[in-house]
Design an enzyme around this catalytic site. Structure first.
Site, mmCIF file in Angstrom:
data_model
loop_
_atom_site.group_PDB
_atom_site.id
_atom_site.type_symbol
_atom_site.label_atom_id
_atom_site.label_comp_id
_atom_site.label_asym_id
_atom_site.label_seq_id
_atom_site.Cartn_x
_atom_site.Cartn_y
_atom_site.Cartn_z
ATOM 1 N N HIS A 95 0.862 -1.190 0.000
ATOM 2 C CA HIS A 95 0.000 0.000 0.000
ATOM 3 C C HIS A 95 0.897 1.240 0.000
ATOM 4 C CE1 HIS A 95 -2.907 3.009 1.177
ATOM 5 N NE2 HIS A 95 -3.858 2.145 0.853
ATOM 6 N N GLU A 154 -4.209 2.032 -7.221
ATOM 7 C CA GLU A 154 -4.582 3.083 -6.279
ATOM 8 C C GLU A 154 -3.743 4.333 -6.527
ATOM 9 O OE1 GLU A 154 -6.782 1.633 -2.677
ATOM 10 O OE2 GLU A 154 -4.681 1.509 -2.125
HETATM 11 P P1 PGA Z 1 -9.887 5.628 0.580
HETATM 12 O O1 PGA Z 1 -8.664 4.611 0.807
HETATM 13 O O2 PGA Z 1 -11.056 4.829 0.103
HETATM 14 O O3 PGA Z 1 -10.112 6.256 1.930
HETATM 15 O O4 PGA Z 1 -9.448 6.620 -0.441
HETATM 16 C C1 PGA Z 1 -8.413 3.597 -0.128
HETATM 17 C C2 PGA Z 1 -7.150 2.861 0.241
HETATM 18 O O5 PGA Z 1 -6.178 3.501 0.646
HETATM 19 O O6 PGA Z 1 -7.089 1.625 0.134
#
Ligand code: PGA
Length: 229
Positions: A95, A154
């Site tokens: 992440h 992401e």
């Molecule tokens: P968010 O986070 O939905 O709060 O943008 C997503 C993530 O970091 O997996």
């Protein structure tokens, strides 16, 4: 298969987890056979959460948010894939918050993905455009069975900002991931996903589901998202 994956990050203790699961139980929609609903939570909650998921017979799988890159042994504080294998079937790796705050790089993410697969846990490999090709190359070089992974695209600016990516951009990057991996694993999107925008991402041809952070903390919202994936 479609995927709705929650990422609680560093939120919720065991008491709050039980409450979340009870609220989920009291509000859950009819189960969808082709939907895999996974909630990635802190290590400390995994055992209790599993107990309640079984007791309440919930259509949820429990996941973790990280794993040690090392096997069992003298690695103080490390939670190994072997320890997790009794508790979970899925685990986030790489992440961007861990890349930024803890300096994790693509090769470390590859080590974690590999060690998870050796314990039959599916790695959910988080990636963003700046290191997309580097990460995929590292996985291939590390001989990770990519077809057993999930990829979560992401984009950094979309995470936790309330400003999701533009669906056309998500589709373009998801298509690139599919091209680089011969379309052997599902690609999902994460970053400010909520009730208002989930359909615009979940309906993209190259996207198989979503990863939800902030909006996974409210079980009633999370249940609503289940119907839209
Ligand atoms: P968010 O986070 O939905 O709060 O943008 C997503 C993530 O970091 O997996």
């Amino acid at each position: 298969m479609r995927y709705l994956i929650g990422n609680w990050k560093s939120n919720e203790n065991n008491t709050q987890t039980k409450l979340w699961l009870e609220t989920f139980k009291n509000n859950q929609p009819p189960s969808k056979i082709d939907l895999s609903t996974i909630v990635c939570m802190p290590f400390t909650n995994l055992a209790e959460a599993n107990r309640y998921v079984a007791e309440f017979n919930l259509p949820i799988q429990i996941g973790a948010q990280d794993v040690s890159a090392f096997p069992s042994g003298s690695h103080t504080g490390g939670i190994t894939a072997g320890m997790l294998s009794e508790l979970i079937g899925f685990c986030l790796v790489g992440h961007s918050e861990r890349r930024q705050e803890l300096g994790e790089d693509s090769d470390m993410v590859t080590s974690k993905a590999k060690i998870l697969l050796e314990s039959s846990i599916t790695p959910i490999v988080c990636i963003d455009e700046p290191y997309l090709e580097e990460q995929v190359k590292s996985l291939y070089t590390g001989k990770v069975a990519i077809e057993k992974c999930l990829f979560a695209y992401e984009p950094l600016l979309a995470i936790g900002s309330g400003k999701p990516a533009v669906p056309d951009d998500v589709e373009r990057v998801a298509a690139k991931i599919n091209f680089l991996t011969d379309s052997v694993c599902p690609v999902i999107y994460g970053g400010s996903v909520g009730e208002a925008n989930i359909t615009s991402f979940a309906s993209l041809p190259n996207i198989s589901g979503v990863l939800v952070g902030t909006n996974s903390l409210d079980p009633k919202t999370f249940v609503k998202l289940m119907s839209c994936v």
